[in-house]
Write a protein that holds these residues in place. Structure first.
Motif, PDB file in Angstrom:
ATOM      1  N   GLN A  69      14.040  12.359  -2.676  1.00 42.88           N
ATOM      2  CA  GLN A  69      12.966  11.673  -3.424  1.00 42.88           C
ATOM      3  C   GLN A  69      13.565  10.715  -4.456  1.00 42.88           C
ATOM      4  O   GLN A  69      13.131   9.557  -4.581  1.00 42.88           O
ATOM      5  N   TYR A  70      14.583  11.209  -5.154  1.00 40.99           N
ATOM      6  CA  TYR A  70      15.221  10.376  -6.176  1.00 40.99           C
ATOM      7  C   TYR A  70      15.987   9.211  -5.535  1.00 40.99           C
ATOM      8  O   TYR A  70      16.010   8.086  -6.057  1.00 40.99           O
ATOM      9  N   GLU A  73      13.803   6.382  -4.857  1.00 35.19           N
ATOM     10  CA  GLU A  73      13.459   5.706  -6.111  1.00 35.19           C
ATOM     11  C   GLU A  73      14.622   4.818  -6.568  1.00 35.19           C
ATOM     12  O   GLU A  73      14.426   3.667  -7.036  1.00 35.19           O
ATOM     13  N   HIS A  88       9.643   7.238   0.011  1.00 37.95           N
ATOM     14  CA  HIS A  88       9.584   8.081  -1.173  1.00 37.95           C
ATOM     15  C   HIS A  88       8.383   9.028  -1.096  1.00 37.95           C
ATOM     16  O   HIS A  88       8.494  10.243  -1.343  1.00 37.95           O
ATOM     17  N   ASP A  89       7.245   8.486  -0.721  1.00 39.98           N
ATOM     18  CA  ASP A  89       6.039   9.309  -0.636  1.00 39.98           C
ATOM     19  C   ASP A  89       6.159  10.381   0.459  1.00 39.98           C
ATOM     20  O   ASP A  89       5.659  11.515   0.306  1.00 39.98           O
ATOM     21  N   VAL A  92       8.160  13.186  -0.903  1.00 35.69           N
ATOM     22  CA  VAL A  92       7.357  13.943  -1.872  1.00 35.69           C
ATOM     23  C   VAL A  92       6.441  14.919  -1.140  1.00 35.69           C
ATOM     24  O   VAL A  92       6.298  16.081  -1.524  1.00 35.69           O
ATOM     25  N   SER A 121       8.476  17.528  -9.649  1.00 37.64           N
ATOM     26  CA  SER A 121       8.380  16.533  -8.585  1.00 37.64           C
ATOM     27  C   SER A 121       7.172  15.627  -8.807  1.00 37.64           C
ATOM     28  O   SER A 121       7.254  14.397  -8.611  1.00 37.64           O
ATOM     29  N   ARG A 122       6.060  16.235  -9.220  1.00 35.72           N
ATOM     30  CA  ARG A 122       4.872  15.406  -9.487  1.00 35.72           C
ATOM     31  C   ARG A 122       5.108  14.478 -10.684  1.00 35.72           C
ATOM     32  O   ARG A 122       4.691  13.302 -10.679  1.00 35.72           O
ATOM     33  N   SER A 125       7.259  11.690  -9.482  1.00 35.12           N
ATOM     34  CA  SER A 125       6.490  10.755  -8.656  1.00 35.12           C
ATOM     35  C   SER A 125       5.566   9.897  -9.519  1.00 35.12           C
ATOM     36  O   SER A 125       5.414   8.684  -9.279  1.00 35.12           O
ATOM     37  N   GLN A 126       4.961  10.531 -10.512  1.00 27.89           N
ATOM     38  CA  GLN A 126       4.088   9.770 -11.417  1.00 27.89           C
ATOM     39  C   GLN A 126       4.893   8.746 -12.225  1.00 27.89           C
ATOM     40  O   GLN A 126       4.440   7.604 -12.425  1.00 27.89           O
ATOM     41  N   SER A 129       5.608   5.815 -10.003  1.00 30.87           N
ATOM     42  CA  SER A 129       4.489   4.940  -9.685  1.00 30.87           C
ATOM     43  C   SER A 129       3.889   4.243 -10.911  1.00 30.87           C
ATOM     44  O   SER A 129       3.352   3.133 -10.791  1.00 30.87           O
TER      45      SER A 129
END
Length: 498
Positions: A69-70, A73, A88-89, A92, A121-122, A125-126, A129
């Motif tokens: 995930q990182y 990003e 990325h999504d 996640v 993780s959330r 992700s937030q 975004s």
């Protein structure tokens, strides 16, 4: 004085054998149940260890997924566009699925770490975004750099929790493996102990059972060897084993029967030898006695003096006594020839009583007859001879008593036979004399020959019957004759027609 022997404690071989088998079966059952339970516990521990290893691998993949995930990003920051947003999504979403797979069955501490990974993780992700992508679009690199530092801290936090979770599962898996090894080791030790205990019990019980069997059998063997060596008095001692006690008792009864048979055979051989000698002697003596009596009678007729005639009469009486003894010897030595026929028992006994009458001047001495009517198949002359002899002996036994009672001849049906009894009120017969009463030449009278009862015995046994002497209740003697063969009317008529 020697102490009395301690009575043996009876036991049953079947019960001992059943007890031993029950103990061994119980041990096998306990061992089997313990092995099954231990095996189930070991299997459960092994399965738990396997599940924990799988969970550990999944926890390790959480760290990789978090870094993926990182990484997307970071690629977005490096490329400064949105080309990796879709990847990325996807990572996640995959991280969320992996967290959901690990959640069932977790304890509170592990669930907290798992929730913290999902929460981080959330947040990451937030942050991606709401901060990084807008800053890239504005080309605000200072903001991008600042957001990247925050994202890097969140990723480190996620990987740290994932690694801790993996280590936690690894530790639990190792503990489960050690527990499984302990269960297996315990099962082996238990099985070994049960086998050793079963072997020890089997050895002890086997020796006990062998002793229970071998001791009585050895006693039987020793007695058999003693009897074989000539010791006819050897007998088996009482046996504690109930099942073998019956065998020992039967063995002793067999030895008793053999001893009696042997004694009877010896007695028969002895009596047969006596009979042969007696027959020869009687035959050789009878003729000279007859000649002597003839000369004595001739001399008595020619004698002129009364004194000489009296002496010759005494001489003739003594010679007649010798001749009677010789005749009894011949009668004893010869096998009686019987002429059996159906006769009325009551009439036979009345006829025998009439021959026991002492003559016109002695009618009061005739025996009293009490007989039950019944037809029997016998030789009447021979049976009459037996009754006359027994009544004569009874009279002799009562001749010296102060109050003479009548001799009684009694006849009764006895099962399928007929019993004749001759009763008197004499002095009785001693017990030691009763055992030898029917032996030839044995007598309790001074002037007796000891052949009368022996002849009676031979005549009765020739009919298939038995004769014995017993003490009469109230004093005196009782002679009992048991004869077989009570006839029904149909059988009597059939024999008479034949």
């Amino acid at each position: 004085m020697a102490p009395p022997p301690v009575p043996q404690r009876l036991y049953r071989l079947r019960r001992r054998l059943r007890l031993v088998i029950s103990l061994l079966v119980a041990l096998v059952v306990v061992s089997g149940i313990s092995t099954v339970l231990t095996g189930l516990a070991s299997r459960r521990a092994i399965l738990e260890a396997h599940d924990l290893e799988v969970a550990s691998r999944r926890a390790a993949l959480l760290s990789v997924t978090a870094r993926e995930q990182y990484i997307h990003e970071a690629h977005t920051i490096i490329l400064r566009d949105r080309s990796h947003v879709e990847h990325h999504d996807a990572w996640v979403s995959e991280l969320g699925e992996k967290l959901a797979e690990l959640r069932p069955g977790l304890d509170a501490e592990t669930a907290t770490m798992l929730d913290d990974i999902g929460k981080t993780s959330r947040e990451l992700s937030q942050l991606f975004s709401t901060a990084i992508l807008p800053a890239i679009d504005r080309q605000d690199w200072h903001e991008v750099h600042h957001a990247h530092d925050r994202a890097n801290a969140l990723v480190d936090r996620m990987t740290e929790h994932a690694d801790s979770l993996a280590r936690h599962f690894d530790e639990r898996a190792m503990a489960a493996e050690r527990q499984a090894e302990q269960f297996i080791r315990f099962a082996l030790i238990l099985a070994t102990a049960v086998c050793a205990l079963a072997a020890a019990l089997a050895l002890i019980a086997g020796r006990k059972l062998w002793s229970s069997f071998s001791t009585p059998l050895s006693s039987l063997e020793r007695v058999a060897e003693r009897v074989t060596a000539g010791d006819r008095s050897a007998r088996v001692e009482p046996v504690a084993a109930v099942e073998l006690a019956a065998v020992a008792d039967a063995f002793n009864r067999m030895l008793d029967a053999l001893s009696r048979t042997e004694a009877d055979l010896v007695a028969s051989e002895r009596l047969a030898a006596i009979g042969r000698v007696a027959a020869g002697v009687a035959h050789e003596i009878n003729n000279p006695i007859a000649v002597i009596r003839g000369y004595v009678k001739t001399m008595a007729k020619e004698a002129e003096k009364p004194e000489l005639r009296e002496e010759l009469s005494i001489l003739d009486e003594e010679a007649a006594a010798c001749q009677r003894i010789a005749e009894e010897l011949l009668m004893y030595a010869r096998s009686p020839i019987l002429s059996p026929r159906p006769v009325q028992a009551e009439e036979l006994l009345m006829d025998a009583a009439s021959h026991c009458d002492g003559g016109p001047g002695r009618r009061d001495q005739a025996p009293l007859v009490d007989a039950e009517p019944s037809f029997i198949n016998v030789d009447p002359l021979r049976i009459r001879q037996v009754i006359v002899n027994l009544v004569a002996n009874a009279r002799e036994a009562t001749s010296g008593t102060s109050e003479r009672e009548e001799v009684i001849v009694r006849g009764r049906r006895q099962d399928d036979g007929y019993r004749i009894e001759v009763l008197d009120r004499g002095a009785g017969i001693p017990a030691e004399a009763r055992e030898r009463l029917f032996e030839p030449f044995f007598t309790t009278r001074r002037d007796g020959t000891g052949l009368g009862l022996a002849v009676c015995y031979g005549l009765v046994t020739a009919h298939g019957g038995t004769i014995r002497a017993e003490p009469r209740p109230g004093g005196g003697s009782l002679f009992v004759i048991d004869l077989p063969g009570v006839l029904t009317e149909e059988a009597r008529e059939s024999q008479e027609r034949a």
